[in-house]
Design an enzyme around this catalytic site. Structure first.
Site, short mmCIF file in Angstrom:
data_model
loop_
_atom_site.label_atom_id
_atom_site.label_comp_id
_atom_site.label_asym_id
_atom_site.label_seq_id
_atom_site.Cartn_x
_atom_site.Cartn_y
_atom_site.Cartn_z
N HIS A 87 -2.98 -3.00 -6.25
CA HIS A 87 -3.18 -2.95 -4.64
C HIS A 87 -5.05 -2.98 -4.49
O HIS A 87 -5.21 -2.15 -5.42
CB HIS A 87 -2.56 -1.35 -4.73
CG HIS A 87 -2.77 -0.52 -3.62
ND1 HIS A 87 -3.37 0.45 -3.02
CD2 HIS A 87 -2.92 -1.34 -2.24
CE1 HIS A 87 -3.60 0.33 -1.94
NE2 HIS A 87 -3.55 -0.11 -1.16
N GLU A 89 -5.78 -0.96 -7.49
CA GLU A 89 -4.36 -0.21 -8.39
C GLU A 89 -3.73 -1.26 -9.38
O GLU A 89 -2.84 -1.37 -8.02
CB GLU A 89 -4.12 0.84 -7.54
CG GLU A 89 -4.85 2.08 -6.91
CD GLU A 89 -3.77 2.96 -6.24
OE1 GLU A 89 -4.48 3.99 -6.05
OE2 GLU A 89 -3.03 2.15 -5.56
N ASN A 97 -4.20 6.48 -1.74
CA ASN A 97 -3.59 6.72 -0.68
C ASN A 97 -3.27 8.01 -0.44
O ASN A 97 -2.90 8.98 0.10
CB ASN A 97 -2.88 5.26 0.22
CG ASN A 97 -3.30 4.18 0.90
OD1 ASN A 97 -4.42 4.52 0.63
ND2 ASN A 97 -2.56 3.46 0.67
N SER A 131 0.80 -1.50 0.12
CA SER A 131 0.30 0.16 -0.06
C SER A 131 1.27 1.07 0.18
O SER A 131 0.49 2.19 -0.27
CB SER A 131 -0.18 0.08 0.93
OG SER A 131 -0.42 0.14 2.91
#
Length: 706
Positions: free
Chosen positions: A449, A461, A499, A428
């Site tokens: 991800h 992702e 993120n 991540s």
């Protein structure tokens, strides 16, 4: 007479039963279009003129589907609510004509019968469906900010009862064959091989005299007395408002239409009028934009012109929650065998149990057969070493966030698998280039991800590093799609996309807390804005320790605007990790675990909480930083397009779908307004609010993202 090739054809059997087959030319699925009203009318006129026709079966000419719904693109042609209302009336009249036919009409359903497709089936006198897994029936219009506009709000409650119909329409829930038969939505669910035979037998019966669903005594009081119905609709409105917080107009309109129908006050008229109004709402327009964007994305490979390679065997490294979730979607959605490796046999057992627990729920709800569950579970195997890895085509690594460990995993896979095996890391935060730095075959290392929980979160992702080859990218995108994910390709770098835009939003929520704002007010502000979870609650869910780990990585690569408030250190020093160790910002003991704030947090942080800001101010501060970061990601080619950025934010972190995503939302606010508000807060709180250079120039030129 229509000049287009008709989607409907009529054949007659010797026993007096006619078959009306729908097969939209040149399309893989049947969808209802505005011009079909005329085409159906022509066929029904023929049937009416023929006294030899004793019954009619409506079926699909497509092998895998009945009717997947109405063609949404025709709504874009509506210039006004009146135009859309007219579309609804036309659908109502067409289906009313079928219902009024003197002969019995039977729908033979195989595959999806959704939206207008189910409304077509509802106007028939009998419904027979195949008992196959791909058969599903539902009215998902609410997910597009709409309501069923061709009689669905009127017919479904009469058939299965008010409460069940309301649940289906307010959630978009789909029923499988066994459930549909149990609830009275279909008259029978039979093997596909005899579907048409059974439908023909029903077409030879007399038209049914339906008295409505069989209800328990309690439900009879609720659904069949004015007092009970008043109570029912009042509770439904209250519950709906708690969920939507007034952000979505469609659910309330659905309740209005159902209520009008069961109380005999012009239900069809209301349905058409409200359908017309909803088509023109900004909420529905944005939800339809999402639908078109995801449909478009399904046709794309990861790299234009590069076809994905084929995958036959997969493996997962790590049997934790992420590993278990990844193994589950690989076996159940992609239908591929998965070899799970963990250093402990308990890890493998836990990962397999993760799938078992989810599947047994489906069996208990009659969503799937036990034999199907066993077939899916048989795709999962495990070992504590690399036995069984020789022929694996893709390995998904889900071990701890530790660079050295992940590099070791790459070396192990290169040693134990064949030379074409793709290594996909579910990190991540660690840049993929670093994980691939010591690889012998860096071109086959890629980031993949997932978001937690993997079985529910729709985004993945896909992150190539500069050395990843095109075939690896396309194959990984295709693999994620087979797992039921919506993949977006993002550039390698700290935080990737999701993120990276989440971090400043979370940090700002923490800054608001440190100014003395109560935790529940911060969460309420963002829930009212439209997020499924408030930022403080999200911090507890994800883990305060995880937030603290990601922050330095972002600061190192992207600068001080990502610096997390020092409060995180105090929380961790007090061993507050959140939900995982039942100690965080919320209380996890007592009657309502996770619902009440742990007041001791305030003294730990040296705060005396009092409400100073409005919910609008709190939401604006947090959201602006997310929008600004999204614009920077687009500038730096972290994402390929505003569309990918919108889908990533909606599917990855629950950005309010009715706002269309960060980029569509900025367009609707006006870029000049976004820049002005960022500058306002920059004056108050410093340079973390400095507007992205691209936003300034777009504001000057009066441009938008779309």
């Amino acid at each position: 007479m229509s000049t287009n090739k008709s989607a409907f054809s009529l054949s007659r059997r010797e026993d007096g039963i006619a078959i009306l087959t729908m097969d939209v030319p040149g399309e893989s699925m049947n969808t209802l279009k505005a011009e079909f009203a005329e085409q159906i009318s022509e066929q029904l006129d023929e049937i009416d003129k023929d006294p030899g026709v004793k019954g009619l079966v409506v079926a699909s000419g497509k092998s895998g589907s009945f009717v997947a719904g109405a063609d949404i693109s025709m709504l874009a042609d509506c210039q006004s609510a009146e135009d859309a209302e007219e579309l609804s009336r036309s659908g109502q009249q067409m289906f009313q004509r079928i219902e009024n036919m003197k002969i019995p009409v039977v729908a033979a359903i195989h595959g999806p019968a959704l939206g207008g497709g189910l409304e077509l089936a509802l106007c028939c006198h009998y419904r027979i469906c195949s008992d196959e897994d791909k058969t599903a029936m539902g009215l998902p219009e609410v997910q597009l900010g709409l309501l069923p506009g061709s009689g669905g709000t009127q017919r479904l409650p009469k058939l299965i009862g008010i409460q069940k119909a309301m649940t289906m329409m307010l959630t978009g829930k789909q029923l499988r064959p066994k459930q549909a038969k149990r609830d009275g939505l279909v008259d029978d669910a039979v093997p596909l091989s005899i579907l048409m035979d059974v439908a023909v037998q029903f077409a030879k019966k007399r038209k049914p005299n339906r008295e409505g669903p069989k209800l328990s005594l309690m439900n009879q009081v609720l659904e069949r007395t004015p007092f009970g119905r008043n109570f029912l609709f009042k509770q439904a409105r209250k519950k709906t408002l708690t969920k939507t917080r007034g952000n979505y107009p469609a659910p309330e309109r659905i309740i209005d239409c159902i209520e009008a129908g069961v109380s005999g006050s012009r239900g069809y008229e209301k349905e058409a009028r409200y359908f017309g109004q909803l088509v023109m709402t900004p909420e529905s327009k944005q939800l339809r934009n999402i639908f078109f964007a995801t449909t478009e994305m399904k046709k794309e490979t990861g790299v234009e012109g590069v076809e994905p390679g084929s995958l036959h065997r997969t493996a997962v490294l790590g049997g934790g929650l992420m590993g278990g979730g990844i193994a589950y979607v690989t076996a159940t959605k992609a239908g591929l065998p998965v070899r799970i490796k963990d250093i402990r046999s308990e890890g493998i057992a836990n990962a397999i149990k993760y799938s078992y627990d989810l599947l047994i729920k489906k069996v208990k709800r009659r969503f799937m057969r036990k034999s199907e569950m066993q077939k899916q579970l048989s795709l999962l195997t495990g070992s504590t070493d690399y036995s069984g890895f020789k022929n694996v085509d893709i390995v998904i690594e889900a071990v701890f966030e530790d660079l050295k460990l992940k590099q070791q995993m790459v070396a192990d896979i290169e040693e134990n698998c064949h030379e074409k095996t793709i290594f996909a890391t579910n990190t991540s935060s660690i840049p993929i280039g670093k994980i691939a730095a010591e690889a012998k075959r860096p071109e086959q290392v890629i980031g993949l991800h997932y978001f937690s929980p993997v079985d529910k979160m729709p985004l993945a992702e896909v992150i190539p590093h500069p050395g990843t080859d095109d075939q690896t990218i396309s194959t990984t995108v295709d693999f994620a799609r087979k797992q039921g994910k919506t993949p977006i390709v993002v550039k390698d770098g700290a935080g990737f996309y999701v993120n990276r835009i989440l971090a400043p939003y979370m940090n700002e929520a923490a800054n608001v807390l440190l100014s003395g704002e109560p935790i529940e007010q911060i969460d309420k502000a963002l829930l009212n804005f439209g997020f499924p979870v408030g930022p403080m609650k999200l911090l507890d869910e994800v883990g305060i320790d995880i937030g603290a780990k990601i922050s330095p990585i972002l600061v190192e690569e992207l600068g001080d605007r990502f610096k997390a408030p020092d409060a995180f250190d105090k929380l961790l020093a007090d061993d507050r990790k959140g939900k995982k160790n039942k100690k965080g910002l919320y209380l996890y003991s007592g009657k309502k675990p996770g619902k009440e704030v742990d007041e001791s947090v305030y003294s730990l942080l040296g705060l005396s909480p009092s409400q100073q800001f409005s919910h609008e101010q709190i939401a604006e501060r947090c959201i602006l930083l997310m929008l600004n970061e999204a614009a920077m990601c687009l500038d730096e080619d972290v994402i390929r397009s505003p569309r990918d950025g919108d889908i990533g934010a909606i599917f990855g972190i629950g950005f309010p779908p009715f706002l269309g995503g960060p980029f569509r939302y900025m367009d609707s606010l006006g870029i000049d307004h976004v820049v002005a508000r960022l500058e306002h807060y920059q004056g108050l709180y410093g340079d973390r609010f400095a507007p992205a250079a691209s936003l300034r120039s777009m504001a000057d030129e009066g441009k938008g993202f779309y």
